[in-house]
Design an enzyme around this catalytic site. Structure first.
Site, PDB file in Angstrom:
ATOM      1  N   ASP A 260       0.962  -0.628   0.295  1.00  0.00           N
ATOM      2  CA  ASP A 260      -0.186  -0.134  -0.270  1.00  0.00           C
ATOM      3  C   ASP A 260       0.948   1.314   0.064  1.00  0.00           C
ATOM      4  O   ASP A 260       2.476   1.069   0.257  1.00  0.00           O
ATOM      5  CB  ASP A 260      -0.887   0.119   0.855  1.00  0.00           C
ATOM      6  CG  ASP A 260      -2.143   0.640   1.052  1.00  0.00           C
ATOM      7  OD1 ASP A 260      -2.983   0.476   1.609  1.00  0.00           O
ATOM      8  OD2 ASP A 260      -1.576   1.461  -0.120  1.00  0.00           O
TER       9      ASP A 260
HETATM   10  C1  GLC Z   1      -4.478   4.460   0.253  1.00  0.00           C
HETATM   11  C2  GLC Z   1      -4.989   3.139   0.224  1.00  0.00           C
HETATM   12  C3  GLC Z   1      -4.891   1.734  -0.784  1.00  0.00           C
HETATM   13  C4  GLC Z   1      -5.259   2.410  -1.773  1.00  0.00           C
HETATM   14  C5  GLC Z   1      -3.846   3.051  -1.966  1.00  0.00           C
HETATM   15  C6  GLC Z   1      -3.615   4.206  -3.550  1.00  0.00           C
HETATM   16  O1  GLC Z   1      -3.468   5.005   1.491  1.00  0.00           O
HETATM   17  O2  GLC Z   1      -4.829   2.740   1.733  1.00  0.00           O
HETATM   18  O3  GLC Z   1      -6.423   1.364  -0.460  1.00  0.00           O
HETATM   19  O4  GLC Z   1      -5.356   1.882  -3.267  1.00  0.00           O
HETATM   20  O5  GLC Z   1      -3.422   4.118  -1.366  1.00  0.00           O
HETATM   21  O6  GLC Z   1      -4.238   5.024  -3.501  1.00  0.00           O
END
Ligand code: GLC
Length: 729
Positions: A260
């Protein structure tokens, strides 16, 4: 995902040509620059140092980035472009929690299919969805993004969305790679506070939090995203046990794992990594194949391999996984297979689907004296509330590319629905959900007084749920309940429509209104769906995918809880005021409940009323003793005893009465949405394999034990007919 021999050959051949720096380049994902291409980015693309980008929202730029990568780098390996397409791209569907309230996974699949087409046409190859984190805590803002509290329901929706995004052929121009997230246990954050610690015993990890990911894998999901939280002291993003041992080795996942956003670097803050070099080492060791946004891989992986701290085999495995998906997407043959032409606006078919899903997701919680459905011939209707005519807030959290001009608000839809002879008296009463500005209250009360019925649209702005947006108090924000209370004093009947991203503690106002529709954040077609239900074009049929607490003090509260040694008996009272002075210590009964609020939830999992009534009868089993290799055949008759055709979600629950580890008091094991005409009776059948009635040990092994089971079939987790059966050796 079935290995394709040609693709495997192409992957191996390409890997053999790659230099270490180019391999590591494939493992690097960076954020887009909103249409700009800085020189440094151009140079990195030429050097093969970037494998993926997210959020490049200008299609033409997306195509140019791809051209540079394909034509100006040594090996021309295409970028994979990602985006959060969580519940729609241009057509915004109800939030996933609302989609789960339809109890119809095929609808979520259809919505994901539309979203994939729209996103692909905008130049995206990959969505960071579905989110499948099970949670027992509505304080957690991300409850909005998942499918609620039940692993069986969540697994079916997760698999359906994967199929919707990926279609039958990843290389076709209107399918995109899906991403099962957030792996794993993110919804178990202590206190419902986002990003917080999660303690999950191994048996619970396997029984509750892993199954949706297993279902997504079985549906062929191309990627998995690691979570921010730690699990029992080890961050999910650096977790060898969950990623390498379970996901990759035991489950044989052959797609790739992306971290993430910055979750690798955050292992320093977790106190699990010393510095970014340690982050790179522990991330690749755990099995993170691609690093999102942070730069541990681009800064340190090459050095770690050169110093023989990290074996190059781990890099090769990661790169093969990434290349495999890029080949399956067809990006090598047709890099611009994704046409990068934005949809002018949502097409009618997509909007019709969005309306159908919203209509089926809305849950009727109360309908005193059958106030609903309203007659269209009413002389005057007051439409009040901060959510009545707001085209943005009803789109919900994680709306990235939906346009507010597409939204049909409840006010607009009510106006469309009634004839000219009905006076619509509209006032927001409050400018937004958190507002405490009472300056419009007098006018609102006046309008209520002169109207035959009030439609009050309350709820949460979309910002109050979603990532990092946990709430400690779950009441209606601002002065909404004050305004509802004042309007209730006029005596005009009130239909309360709640538009929120989570269960809210609305117990204090239930008695003040006559009917309640819980509409979640329904998306673009919010208004027409609600209007169809209010005026009886369709009967409400949604069922709660999550338990509603009476108050935050009851959390965590969920239907499939354990019985304990002193389960609460009978109907608990909010008895604290009834306790006699100096009552004898154990005179109140020693069972597991709160003195001041009892133990029942406000509304149970699976609950939802209809404009008609359904009667369950004649529950019977083909046999009441089965072996582990057998299946239980269950039959029940369901009758629509009311005067309106409507859908019902027939639900089947079991309880394993005695086991080597205690089992929940109820477990959902089957459901069917059916449609019955007035006075129609239908025989519904379920087939329950004994092999699906087991559980995991603390070693993570799945077992099915002989023993007696209760079995219920009904319209929610509290209701229904009961019978028993036994699994015999
Ligand atoms: C965010 C979220 C994740 C998302 C990623 C890209 O922090 O936790 O669910 O897909 O970043 O935006």
């Amino acid at each position: 995902m079935a290995a394709d021999k040609d693709i495997e050959k192409q992957v191996e051949e390409l890997l053999a040509k790659m230099m270490l720096s180019e391999k590591i380049g494939q493992m690097v994902q960076i954020n887009g620059f909103k249409g700009k291409i800085p020189d440094e980015l151009r140079q990195k693309l030429r050097e093969g140092k970037i494998g993926s980008m997210l959020n490049e929202i200008v299609p033409e730029t997306s195509l140019e980035l791809q051209r540079i990568t394909r034509e100006e780098s040594r090996l021309g390996i295409p970028l994979i472009m990602g985006r959060d397409v969580i519940h729609g791209y241009r057509t915004i569907f109800p939030i996933p929690l609302a989609q789960a309230a339809t109890w119809e996974p095929s609808l979520a699949q259809a919505a994901a299919r539309v979203a994939a087409k729209e996103a692909a046409h905008a130049g995206f190859h990959w969505t960071f969805a579905p989110m499948m984190d099970i949670t027992h805590d509505p304080r957690w803002g991300r409850i909005a993004e998942g499918f609620g509290e039940d692993s069986y329901l969540g697994s079916l929706f997760a698999a359906a969305m994967v199929r919707g995004f990926q279609g039958d052929n990843l290389s076709s121009p209107d399918t995109i790679a899906a991403c099962a997230k957030h792996y794993v246990g993110y919804g178990a954050a202590e206190g419902g506070r986002d990003y917080n610690t999660a303690y999950i015993p191994e048996n619970l990890l396997h029984d509750v939090y892993l199954p949706p990911f297993k279902a997504a894998l079985e549906a062929g999901v191309a990627s998995v995203m690691s979570a921010f939280n730690e699990i029992n002291g080890v961050p999910a993003t650096g977790n060898v046990h969950t990623i390498r041992e379970i996901l990759k080795e035991r489950w044989k996942f052959d797609g790739f794992v992306v971290s993430d956003w910055n979750s690798t670097a955050e292992m320093i803050s977790h106190g699990y990594c010393e510095d970014m070099k340690d982050v790179a080492k522990k991330s690749i060791t755990a099995g993170i194949d691609m690093e999102m946004q942070s730069t541990a891989y681009s800064d340190y992986l090459e050095e770690l391999v050169t110093q023989k701290v990290v074996p190059e085999e781990l890099i090769d495995d990661a790169v093969k996984r990434i290349l495999r998906i890029k080949f399956k997407l067809g990006l090598f043959e047709k890099p611009s297979v994704y046409s990068a032409k934005l949809p002018e606006k949502p097409d009618e078919e997509s909007l019709a689907l969005a309306k159908e899903i919203a209509t089926k997701s809305i849950v009727l919680l109360k309908n005193e004296n059958k106030l609903l459905p309203l007659l269209k011939e009413l002389k005057s209707i007051a439409v009040i509330g901060p959510m009545a005519d707001d085209p943005y807030e009803v789109l919900g959290t994680w709306n990235r590319d939906g346009k507010i001009e597409d939204t049909v608000t409840p006010l607009a839809a009510v106006r469309d629905m009634v004839g000219d002879n009905t006076e619509i008296n509209y006032i927001a009463g409050l400018p937004y959900s958190r507002s405490k500005d009472t300056s419009e209250f007098a006018k609102a009360i006046k309008l209520a007084k002169k109207s035959e019925v009030v439609l009050f649209f309350a709820g949460e702005e979309s910002i109050l749920s979603g990532e990092a947006h946990s709430r400690a108090f779950l009441n209606l924000p601002g002065a909404q309940d004050v305004l509802i209370t004042e309007i209730a004093k006029t005596g005009t009947p009130i239909v309360l429509i709640v538009l929120a991203g989570r269960p809210l503690c609305i117990g204090d106002i239930i008695e003040k209104v006559d009917a309640i529709l819980y509409a979640w954040h329904p998306g673009t077609m919010c208004g027409p769906a609600i209007a169809d239900l209010i005026f009886g074009i369709e009967s409400p049929s949604g069922k709660l995918p999550v338990t509603f607490p009476k108050t935050e003090g009851q959390i965590p509260i969920y239907y499939n809880h354990k019985n304990s040694g002193r389960p609460p008996e009978g109907k608990s009272l909010t008895m604290i005021d009834d306790i006699p002075l100096r009552a004898y210590q154990s005179s109140l009964g020693d069972t597991s409940r709160y003195l001041d609020i009892g133990f029942e939830p406000l509304y149970p999992f699976g609950y939802g009323l209809s404009y008609t009534q359904f009667e369950y009868s004649n529950l019977r089993l083909a046999e009441d003793k089965i072996k582990v290799s057998d299946a239980i055949k269950v039959f029940v008759d369901v009758t629509n005893t009311g005067d309106m055709e409507a859908d019902e979600v027939v639900q089947l629950y079991i309880r394993d009465l005695v086991a080597s580890l205690t089992r929940p008091v109820k477990e959902l094991k089957g459901f069917k949405r059916i449609r019955l005409k007035p006075n129609e009776t239908r025989k519904i059948n379920f087939e329950l394999s004994a092999s699906n009635l087991g559980f995991h040990t603390n070693e993570g092994n799945y077992i099915v034990e002989a023993g007696k089971f209760n079995l219920w079939v009904g319209g929610d987790s509290n209701a229904g007919l009961m019978t028993q059966f036994e699994i015999v050796e």
